[in-house]
Motif scaffolding. Structure first.
Motif, short mmCIF file in Angstrom:
data_model
loop_
_atom_site.label_atom_id
_atom_site.label_comp_id
_atom_site.label_asym_id
_atom_site.label_seq_id
_atom_site.Cartn_x
_atom_site.Cartn_y
_atom_site.Cartn_z
N TYR A 14 17.76 -4.88 0.47
CA TYR A 14 18.14 -5.96 -0.66
C TYR A 14 17.89 -7.15 -0.17
N GLU A 15 18.14 -7.61 0.94
CA GLU A 15 17.87 -8.97 1.40
C GLU A 15 16.14 -9.37 1.33
N TYR A 16 15.51 -8.40 1.80
CA TYR A 16 14.14 -8.67 1.95
C TYR A 16 13.70 -8.88 0.87
N LEU A 17 13.99 -8.11 -0.47
CA LEU A 17 13.41 -8.30 -1.63
C LEU A 17 13.65 -9.22 -2.55
N LYS A 18 14.65 -10.04 -1.82
CA LYS A 18 15.20 -11.55 -2.38
C LYS A 18 14.02 -12.58 -2.15
N LYS A 19 13.24 -12.12 -1.18
CA LYS A 19 12.17 -13.12 -0.87
C LYS A 19 10.82 -12.59 -0.88
N ASN A 20 10.65 -11.35 -1.06
CA ASN A 20 9.40 -10.54 -0.97
C ASN A 20 9.00 -9.82 -2.24
N THR A 21 8.24 -9.53 -2.99
CA THR A 21 7.80 -8.64 -4.24
C THR A 21 6.96 -7.66 -3.37
N VAL A 22 7.43 -6.64 -3.10
CA VAL A 22 6.56 -5.37 -2.58
C VAL A 22 6.89 -4.07 -3.14
N THR A 23 6.06 -2.93 -2.94
CA THR A 23 6.35 -1.72 -3.20
C THR A 23 7.25 -1.10 -2.05
N CYS A 24 8.03 0.08 -2.51
CA CYS A 24 8.77 0.73 -1.22
C CYS A 24 7.80 1.15 -0.18
N SER A 25 6.69 1.72 -0.51
CA SER A 25 5.79 1.81 0.70
C SER A 25 5.58 0.84 1.62
N MET A 26 5.40 -0.40 1.13
CA MET A 26 5.00 -1.78 1.67
C MET A 26 6.21 -2.12 2.44
N ALA A 27 7.36 -2.04 1.71
CA ALA A 27 8.66 -2.22 2.48
C ALA A 27 8.96 -1.35 3.53
N SER A 28 8.69 -0.12 3.42
CA SER A 28 8.93 0.86 4.54
C SER A 28 8.17 0.39 5.86
N LYS A 29 6.78 0.17 5.67
CA LYS A 29 6.07 -0.12 6.95
C LYS A 29 6.57 -1.43 7.46
N ILE A 30 7.02 -2.62 6.76
CA ILE A 30 7.45 -3.72 7.30
C ILE A 30 8.83 -3.61 7.91
N GLU A 58 -1.70 -1.94 -7.71
CA GLU A 58 -2.11 -1.15 -6.60
C GLU A 58 -1.27 -1.37 -5.35
N CYS A 59 -0.58 -0.53 -4.87
CA CYS A 59 -0.03 -0.65 -3.43
C CYS A 59 -1.11 -1.00 -2.40
N LYS A 60 -0.86 -1.85 -1.57
CA LYS A 60 -1.57 -2.36 -0.66
C LYS A 60 -1.65 -1.34 0.68
N ILE A 61 -0.40 -0.25 0.69
CA ILE A 61 -0.42 0.73 1.62
C ILE A 61 -1.12 1.92 1.02
N THR A 62 -0.73 2.34 0.02
CA THR A 62 -1.24 3.69 -0.41
C THR A 62 -2.59 3.56 -1.40
N ASN A 63 -2.80 2.43 -2.02
CA ASN A 63 -3.87 2.28 -2.87
C ASN A 63 -3.98 2.92 -4.21
N ARG A 64 -2.54 3.22 -4.43
CA ARG A 64 -2.06 3.84 -5.75
C ARG A 64 -1.31 2.95 -6.43
N LYS A 65 -0.84 3.01 -7.96
CA LYS A 65 -0.26 2.29 -8.81
C LYS A 65 1.24 2.61 -8.54
N ALA A 66 1.81 1.40 -8.28
CA ALA A 66 3.38 1.42 -7.63
C ALA A 66 3.97 0.31 -8.29
N ASP A 67 5.22 0.54 -8.19
CA ASP A 67 6.31 -0.70 -8.91
C ASP A 67 6.34 -1.69 -7.81
N TYR A 68 6.26 -2.91 -8.14
CA TYR A 68 6.33 -4.18 -7.20
C TYR A 68 8.05 -4.41 -7.51
#
Length: 81
Positions: A14-30, A58-68
């Motif tokens: 939750y706190e990370y998404l306040k400052k960053n707009t990413v996909t779940c896959s990107m957040a998982s890796k970070i 396009e997700c930068k991790i999976t290269n597939r369409k995803a929600d930011y």
């Protein structure tokens, strides 16, 4: 009662998404939180009105369409207009 481990992970997400707009896959890796957990937290936060999808791209991790995603209250207000 919810396990403190999972509650802490959800709060970190939750706190990370306040400052960053990413996909779940990107957040998982970070954040080093399993993506399955983040998907569950996404649903919980969406139901509470605390998380919104900003755009689909396009997700930068999976290269597939995803929600930011975002939990930034100011950005959520903009998305609701």
């Amino acid at each position: 009662m919810e396990d403190k481990y999972f509650k802490d992970q959800r709060q970190i997400f939750y706190e990370y998404l306040k400052k960053n707009t990413v996909t779940c896959s990107m957040a998982s890796k970070i954040l080093n939180i399993p993506q399955k957990n983040l998907t569950r937290y996404k649903r919980t936060l969406q139901k509470a009105g605390k998380l919104k999808v900003c755009f689909h791209g396009e997700c930068k991790i999976t290269n597939r369409k995803a929600d930011y995603l975002t939990t930034n209250p100011e950005l959520i207000k903009t998305l609701l207009q």
